[in-house]
Motif scaffolding. Sequence first.
Motif, mmCIF file in Angstrom:
data_model
loop_
_atom_site.group_PDB
_atom_site.id
_atom_site.type_symbol
_atom_site.label_atom_id
_atom_site.label_comp_id
_atom_site.label_asym_id
_atom_site.label_seq_id
_atom_site.Cartn_x
_atom_site.Cartn_y
_atom_site.Cartn_z
ATOM 1 N N ARG A 216 0.769 -0.910 0.098
ATOM 2 C CA ARG A 216 0.629 -0.003 -0.033
ATOM 3 C C ARG A 216 1.201 1.149 0.110
ATOM 4 O O ARG A 216 1.911 1.173 0.892
ATOM 5 N N ALA A 217 0.776 2.270 -0.653
ATOM 6 C CA ALA A 217 0.908 3.538 -0.816
ATOM 7 C C ALA A 217 0.890 4.367 0.282
ATOM 8 O O ALA A 217 -0.832 3.965 1.013
ATOM 9 N N VAL A 218 1.751 5.771 0.958
ATOM 10 C CA VAL A 218 1.864 6.010 1.831
ATOM 11 C C VAL A 218 0.259 6.739 2.121
ATOM 12 O O VAL A 218 0.102 6.916 0.616
ATOM 13 N N THR A 219 -1.178 6.600 3.149
ATOM 14 C CA THR A 219 -1.900 8.214 2.587
ATOM 15 C C THR A 219 -1.805 9.268 2.796
ATOM 16 O O THR A 219 -0.863 9.418 3.963
ATOM 17 N N PRO A 220 -2.405 10.262 2.449
ATOM 18 C CA PRO A 220 -2.586 12.034 3.075
ATOM 19 C C PRO A 220 -2.867 11.895 4.348
ATOM 20 O O PRO A 220 -2.178 12.754 5.156
ATOM 21 N N ASP A 221 -3.514 11.251 5.588
ATOM 22 C CA ASP A 221 -4.236 11.059 6.088
ATOM 23 C C ASP A 221 -2.493 11.085 7.358
ATOM 24 O O ASP A 221 -2.721 10.744 8.163
ATOM 25 N N ALA A 222 -1.937 9.329 6.858
ATOM 26 C CA ALA A 222 -0.820 8.524 7.586
ATOM 27 C C ALA A 222 -0.077 9.966 7.029
ATOM 28 O O ALA A 222 0.486 10.274 8.846
ATOM 29 N N ILE A 223 0.838 11.067 6.604
ATOM 30 C CA ILE A 223 0.912 12.150 7.143
ATOM 31 C C ILE A 223 0.726 12.909 7.730
ATOM 32 O O ILE A 223 1.472 13.678 8.255
ATOM 33 N N ALA A 224 -0.437 13.248 8.255
ATOM 34 C CA ALA A 224 -1.300 13.990 8.857
ATOM 35 C C ALA A 224 -0.881 13.817 9.738
ATOM 36 O O ALA A 224 -0.286 14.545 11.085
ATOM 37 N N GLU A 225 -1.032 12.128 10.506
ATOM 38 C CA GLU A 225 -1.046 11.788 11.624
ATOM 39 C C GLU A 225 0.811 11.981 12.182
ATOM 40 O O GLU A 225 1.469 12.482 13.287
ATOM 41 N N ALA A 226 1.370 11.992 10.776
ATOM 42 C CA ALA A 226 2.968 12.171 11.542
ATOM 43 C C ALA A 226 3.114 12.698 11.606
ATOM 44 O O ALA A 226 3.966 13.432 12.289
#
Length: 267
Positions: A216-226
């Motif tokens: 799976r590709a990294v999602t914008p939501d994951a970057i926002a949480e990061a």
Amino acid sequence: MQLLITTSYDPQTEQLELAAHVTEKLQELSGLAEPVRIVSRRQFSIPQLRKRYGSQDVLLVSRERLEYYHDQQPVMFFHPSTAAIRVKRLMNGEPDTLMQLSAVMPGDRILDCTAGLGSDAIVYSFALAGNGEVTALESKALPYLLLSEGLKSYRSEIPGMDEAMRRIRVRQTDHYNYLKSLPDKSFDVVYFDPMFRRPIRESSSIGAIRDLADPRAVTPDAIAEAVRAARRCVILKEHRGSKEFDRLGFCEIHRSTTKIAYGVIRL
């Protein structure tokens, strides 16, 4: 297809115990009723075991390491890979691009969200020299097992490297769910090195794990949480021509002389 677990010829007690532990752990992590089967090696070769039990996947518990045989792919096992070269360069006072972009300093907490076989986590841990901590996440059961067992048992000839590997905390979990569980500013650096959308075919170490890794590709939501969970920066490693940097909001891009690049979000 069923995964077979076996040992080398004439196994010692430690190998038998590790084989039993690995079997139990994989059943627990995979969540399936019967995903693995432990079988006696006797005098069978790996091809003979595959034919006898009708399985192309074999995990061998040898005296030195765990070895994973999958279809016609090269055998896969834990190895520091490029981390050994990078650690030697750090020892010689040479710069490391990722460590420089991370601005690593004593006491840092580093989160590697996509550990794979742990090369970058090892370099982070070595750079911290025991003053700080590195947490490495791997979502898939088999890579997690290879990594966690390898970090505990691998022996190098590089001063300080074994200690650096032993200090890494490895967790088998989805990085997005883990990030969501964190309080704000929990880690100084949050790092992503996912399977590249555009593979580098020449990389044999990555090719070996690609079939096992989370695609799976990294999602914008994951970057926002990061971004929420990080204090200093969020870093993404990708192919130098990747469009993932734009898609995920990384404006600061550092392209190397190789085929990789790093995107950085400064906080």
